[in-house]
Design a protein around this motif. Structure first.
Motif, mmCIF file in Angstrom:
data_model
loop_
_atom_site.group_PDB
_atom_site.id
_atom_site.type_symbol
_atom_site.label_atom_id
_atom_site.label_comp_id
_atom_site.label_asym_id
_atom_site.label_seq_id
_atom_site.Cartn_x
_atom_site.Cartn_y
_atom_site.Cartn_z
ATOM 1 N N ALA A 47 26.870 49.189 47.323
ATOM 2 C CA ALA A 47 26.545 47.761 47.366
ATOM 3 C C ALA A 47 25.669 47.414 46.170
ATOM 4 O O ALA A 47 24.723 48.120 45.855
ATOM 5 C CB ALA A 47 25.839 47.427 48.667
ATOM 6 N N GLU A 48 26.003 46.321 45.511
ATOM 7 C CA GLU A 48 25.227 45.868 44.357
ATOM 8 C C GLU A 48 24.733 44.458 44.617
ATOM 9 O O GLU A 48 25.323 43.712 45.387
ATOM 10 C CB GLU A 48 26.094 45.865 43.094
ATOM 11 N N LYS A 49 23.654 44.128 43.939
ATOM 12 C CA LYS A 49 23.159 42.761 44.035
ATOM 13 C C LYS A 49 24.120 41.823 43.325
ATOM 14 O O LYS A 49 24.731 42.179 42.325
ATOM 15 C CB LYS A 49 21.781 42.640 43.390
ATOM 16 N N LEU A 50 24.255 40.630 43.856
ATOM 17 C CA LEU A 50 25.101 39.614 43.240
ATOM 18 C C LEU A 50 24.302 38.944 42.128
ATOM 19 O O LEU A 50 23.370 38.187 42.376
ATOM 20 C CB LEU A 50 25.539 38.588 44.278
ATOM 21 N N THR A 51 24.703 39.234 40.920
ATOM 22 C CA THR A 51 23.994 38.655 39.776
ATOM 23 C C THR A 51 24.532 37.253 39.500
ATOM 24 O O THR A 51 25.597 36.858 39.977
ATOM 25 C CB THR A 51 24.187 39.517 38.522
ATOM 26 N N ARG A 52 23.782 36.514 38.698
ATOM 27 C CA ARG A 52 24.165 35.153 38.364
ATOM 28 C C ARG A 52 25.500 35.155 37.589
ATOM 29 O O ARG A 52 26.369 34.325 37.834
ATOM 30 C CB ARG A 52 23.068 34.490 37.539
ATOM 31 N N GLY A 53 25.675 36.074 36.664
ATOM 32 C CA GLY A 53 26.906 36.156 35.886
ATOM 33 C C GLY A 53 28.119 36.478 36.743
ATOM 34 O O GLY A 53 29.199 35.917 36.558
ATOM 35 N N ARG A 54 27.934 37.398 37.675
ATOM 36 C CA ARG A 54 29.038 37.762 38.579
ATOM 37 C C ARG A 54 29.395 36.598 39.492
ATOM 38 O O ARG A 54 30.564 36.347 39.774
ATOM 39 C CB ARG A 54 28.624 38.989 39.398
ATOM 40 N N PHE A 55 28.388 35.859 39.967
ATOM 41 C CA PHE A 55 28.616 34.697 40.816
ATOM 42 C C PHE A 55 29.395 33.617 40.062
ATOM 43 O O PHE A 55 30.340 33.036 40.595
ATOM 44 C CB PHE A 55 27.268 34.143 41.314
ATOM 45 N N VAL A 56 29.032 33.366 38.810
ATOM 46 C CA VAL A 56 29.733 32.377 37.992
ATOM 47 C C VAL A 56 31.184 32.819 37.774
ATOM 48 O O VAL A 56 32.109 31.997 37.839
ATOM 49 C CB VAL A 56 28.996 32.155 36.647
ATOM 50 N N GLN A 57 31.402 34.097 37.535
ATOM 51 C CA GLN A 57 32.754 34.612 37.349
ATOM 52 C C GLN A 57 33.589 34.405 38.614
ATOM 53 O O GLN A 57 34.758 34.001 38.538
ATOM 54 C CB GLN A 57 32.709 36.093 36.985
ATOM 55 N N ILE A 58 33.045 34.646 39.775
ATOM 56 C CA ILE A 58 33.756 34.447 41.038
ATOM 57 C C ILE A 58 34.096 32.972 41.239
ATOM 58 O O ILE A 58 35.223 32.629 41.624
ATOM 59 C CB ILE A 58 32.923 35.002 42.221
ATOM 60 N N ILE A 59 33.161 32.089 40.960
ATOM 61 C CA ILE A 59 33.390 30.648 41.123
ATOM 62 C C ILE A 59 34.479 30.163 40.156
ATOM 63 O O ILE A 59 35.361 29.381 40.530
ATOM 64 C CB ILE A 59 32.072 29.856 40.925
ATOM 65 N N ILE A 60 34.458 30.636 38.902
ATOM 66 C CA ILE A 60 35.473 30.226 37.922
ATOM 67 C C ILE A 60 36.856 30.700 38.360
ATOM 68 O O ILE A 60 37.829 29.936 38.316
ATOM 69 C CB ILE A 60 35.117 30.750 36.513
ATOM 70 N N MET A 61 36.984 31.936 38.792
ATOM 71 C CA MET A 61 38.281 32.452 39.233
ATOM 72 C C MET A 61 38.783 31.724 40.487
ATOM 73 O O MET A 61 39.969 31.416 40.597
ATOM 74 C CB MET A 61 38.202 33.958 39.500
ATOM 75 N N LEU A 62 37.883 31.440 41.410
ATOM 76 C CA LEU A 62 38.258 30.716 42.615
ATOM 77 C C LEU A 62 38.737 29.300 42.267
ATOM 78 O O LEU A 62 39.755 28.833 42.792
ATOM 79 C CB LEU A 62 37.085 30.660 43.593
ATOM 80 N N THR A 63 38.048 28.628 41.364
ATOM 81 C CA THR A 63 38.451 27.297 40.918
ATOM 82 C C THR A 63 39.802 27.343 40.228
ATOM 83 O O THR A 63 40.665 26.477 40.459
ATOM 84 C CB THR A 63 37.390 26.708 39.957
ATOM 85 N N LEU A 64 40.031 28.336 39.389
ATOM 86 C CA LEU A 64 41.315 28.486 38.696
ATOM 87 C C LEU A 64 42.458 28.703 39.693
ATOM 88 O O LEU A 64 43.524 28.071 39.581
ATOM 89 C CB LEU A 64 41.243 29.651 37.708
ATOM 90 N N LEU A 65 42.261 29.568 40.672
ATOM 91 C CA LEU A 65 43.300 29.831 41.664
ATOM 92 C C LEU A 65 43.608 28.600 42.509
ATOM 93 O O LEU A 65 44.776 28.307 42.790
ATOM 94 C CB LEU A 65 42.894 31.000 42.554
ATOM 95 N N ILE A 66 42.596 27.873 42.915
ATOM 96 C CA ILE A 66 42.812 26.658 43.707
ATOM 97 C C ILE A 66 43.541 25.607 42.877
ATOM 98 O O ILE A 66 44.462 24.946 43.360
ATOM 99 C CB ILE A 66 41.470 26.117 44.254
ATOM 100 N N THR A 67 43.174 25.470 41.602
ATOM 101 C CA THR A 67 43.837 24.511 40.720
ATOM 102 C C THR A 67 45.310 24.838 40.541
ATOM 103 O O THR A 67 46.178 23.956 40.625
ATOM 104 C CB THR A 67 43.134 24.472 39.351
ATOM 105 N N VAL A 68 45.629 26.110 40.299
ATOM 106 C CA VAL A 68 47.025 26.520 40.125
ATOM 107 C C VAL A 68 47.811 26.305 41.413
ATOM 108 O O VAL A 68 48.956 25.839 41.376
ATOM 109 C CB VAL A 68 47.100 27.988 39.664
ATOM 110 N N PHE A 69 47.227 26.608 42.548
ATOM 111 C CA PHE A 69 47.898 26.407 43.831
ATOM 112 C C PHE A 69 48.205 24.932 44.062
ATOM 113 O O PHE A 69 49.323 24.569 44.445
ATOM 114 C CB PHE A 69 47.042 26.956 44.977
ATOM 115 N N ILE A 70 47.252 24.050 43.808
ATOM 116 C CA ILE A 70 47.463 22.609 43.995
ATOM 117 C C ILE A 70 48.498 22.089 43.013
ATOM 118 O O ILE A 70 49.385 21.314 43.384
ATOM 119 C CB ILE A 70 46.129 21.849 43.864
#
Length: 120
Positions: free
Chosen positions: A3-26
Motif C-alpha cells: 500500500a502506498e500513499k496517494l500522492t497529489r500527482g497520482r491523484f491528478v493522473q487518476i482524475i485525468i484518465m477518468l475524465t478522458l474515459l468518460i468523455t470518450v464513452f459519452i
C-alpha cells in the motif's frame, strides 16, 4: 503490492484518465448510428427503401440488377468473391455460386447506412 500513499500527482493522473474515459464513452454514445439490415428475397424481385429512396432488385441472367434512385449511393460487397459493376442507372451484382450474400449501401454523407442481405 504494498500500500502506498496517494500522492497529489497520482491523484491528478487518476482524475485525468477518468475524465478522458468518460468523455470518450459519452462521445461514442452520442455519435453511434445503428446499421439497418434489410432482407431481400429475390422471388423474382424485391423493393426496399433507404432514407426515403426506393431501390428495386431483380434477377437478370443469373445476376442481380439493383436500380439506384440517384448517383449519391455506393454499394460495397461484404464478400470478396462478389463482383459489382456500376452503370448510370443500376448496379449489376454477380454473386457467383452464392445463393445468399450481403452488401452495404451507403451514401456520400454517412458510412455504412444499411446492409442488404439477398437470397436467391
Amino acid at each position: 503490492m504494498a500500500a502506498e500513499k496517494l500522492t497529489r500527482g497520482r491523484f491528478v493522473q487518476i482524475i485525468i484518465m477518468l475524465t478522458l474515459l468518460i468523455t470518450v464513452f459519452i462521445w461514442r454514445t452520442v455519435t453511434f448510428t445503428e446499421t439497418t439490415i434489410i432482407e431481400c428475397n429475390l422471388k423474382p424481385n424485391c423493393t426496399f427503401s433507404v432514407k426515403n429512396e426506393a431501390f428495386s432488385a431483380e434477377i437478370v441472367e443469373g445476376n442481380v440488377l439493383v436500380k439506384k434512385p440517384s448517383k449519391k449511393w455506393v454499394l460495397t460487397p461484404q464478400n470478396s468473391d462478389i463482383n459489382i459493376t456500376e452503370n448510370d442507372s443500376n448496379w449489376v451484382i454477380s454473386p457467383g455460386e452464392n445463393n445468399e450474400f450481403e452488401i452495404t449501401i451507403s451514401d456520400l454523407e454517412q458510412a455504412n447506412l444499411a446492409g442488404v442481405k439477398f437470397r436467391i
